[in-house]
Design a protein around this motif. Sequence first.
Motif, mmCIF file in Angstrom:
data_model
loop_
_atom_site.group_PDB
_atom_site.id
_atom_site.type_symbol
_atom_site.label_atom_id
_atom_site.label_comp_id
_atom_site.label_asym_id
_atom_site.label_seq_id
_atom_site.Cartn_x
_atom_site.Cartn_y
_atom_site.Cartn_z
ATOM 1 N N UNK A 141 0.853 -1.185 0.000
ATOM 2 C CA UNK A 141 0.000 0.000 0.000
ATOM 3 C C UNK A 141 0.888 1.234 0.000
ATOM 4 N N UNK A 142 0.541 2.221 -0.818
ATOM 5 C CA UNK A 142 1.217 3.511 -0.812
ATOM 6 C C UNK A 142 0.545 4.322 0.292
ATOM 7 N N UNK A 143 1.240 4.499 1.409
ATOM 8 C CA UNK A 143 0.603 5.076 2.597
ATOM 9 C C UNK A 143 0.731 6.587 2.709
ATOM 10 N N UNK A 146 0.169 7.195 -13.594
ATOM 11 C CA UNK A 146 -0.992 7.959 -13.131
ATOM 12 C C UNK A 146 -0.733 8.479 -11.727
ATOM 13 N N UNK A 147 -1.282 9.652 -11.426
ATOM 14 C CA UNK A 147 -1.068 10.271 -10.125
ATOM 15 C C UNK A 147 -1.416 9.295 -9.002
ATOM 16 N N UNK A 148 -0.505 9.203 -8.031
ATOM 17 C CA UNK A 148 -0.702 8.317 -6.884
ATOM 18 C C UNK A 148 -1.826 8.832 -5.998
ATOM 19 N N UNK A 149 -2.402 7.912 -5.224
ATOM 20 C CA UNK A 149 -3.452 8.249 -4.269
ATOM 21 C C UNK A 149 -3.035 7.736 -2.898
ATOM 22 N N UNK A 150 -3.443 8.444 -1.854
ATOM 23 C CA UNK A 150 -3.172 7.979 -0.497
ATOM 24 C C UNK A 150 -3.856 6.645 -0.255
ATOM 25 N N UNK A 151 -3.161 5.752 0.414
ATOM 26 C CA UNK A 151 -3.660 4.407 0.714
ATOM 27 C C UNK A 151 -3.994 3.588 -0.532
ATOM 28 N N UNK A 152 -3.315 3.909 -1.633
ATOM 29 C CA UNK A 152 -3.500 3.164 -2.883
ATOM 30 C C UNK A 152 -2.913 1.767 -2.745
ATOM 31 N N UNK A 153 -3.709 0.757 -3.073
ATOM 32 C CA UNK A 153 -3.211 -0.620 -3.055
ATOM 33 C C UNK A 153 -2.363 -0.849 -4.285
ATOM 34 N N UNK A 154 -1.235 -1.515 -4.094
ATOM 35 C CA UNK A 154 -0.308 -1.776 -5.193
ATOM 36 C C UNK A 154 -0.453 -3.218 -5.640
ATOM 37 N N UNK A 155 -0.331 -3.408 -6.950
ATOM 38 C CA UNK A 155 -0.523 -4.735 -7.532
ATOM 39 C C UNK A 155 0.768 -5.228 -8.182
ATOM 40 N N UNK A 156 0.728 -6.483 -8.567
ATOM 41 C CA UNK A 156 1.824 -7.129 -9.279
ATOM 42 C C UNK A 156 2.280 -6.271 -10.458
#
Length: 181
Positions: free
Chosen positions: A2-4, A15-25
């Motif tokens: 997760x990008x915290x 694409x612009x990151x988001x808070x608490x964005x889940x990261x995938x493979x």
Amino acid sequence: GVLTAYSGKVTVNGKKAKFNQKLKQNDIITTGKKSFCFLLINDNNSVKLFENTSLQLSDDSKNTIFSLKSGAIGSVVKRLQKLTRNYVVKTSTTIASIKGTTFFIKVEDVDNTYFCDCNGSIEVSDVFNKNKQTLKATHHKAIRLTKSKDKIEVKPAKMLYHMDADMDKIAAKIGVTIKWK
């Protein structure tokens, strides 16, 4: 993962990151100039991407893999020693296998990688698997891996690019206090 948290220009797959964005493979996280972000991996491992960094996350049956294309990361790995997975960081010159430690790694350029075992034990080898060694440190032990034709030289290096305070902030994200000696 997760990008915290982040500051400045941070993207995930362009694409612009988001808070608490889940990261995938196979996600690619990129930070711009004067930008950074924090990742939480496997719920208890903290990673900071410093400015001008490009990192791809992937996974296989045995490894959580970080392919560092450019820039620098610092990480506090808390509990992988209890798991059956390896935490692997790859650059154009380096492969590091981590089970629980604090480290900093910077791709200086396509032929040079700076690696610091800040606190703990890390198995490091060059990409040709010829210069395999275990680094052990209670307060920073650094090496530089330099590619030259078909070989990679490993030499001791001074502590560069990061400080104890940087690593302490990464550790604080997961409630860890580093025991510096």
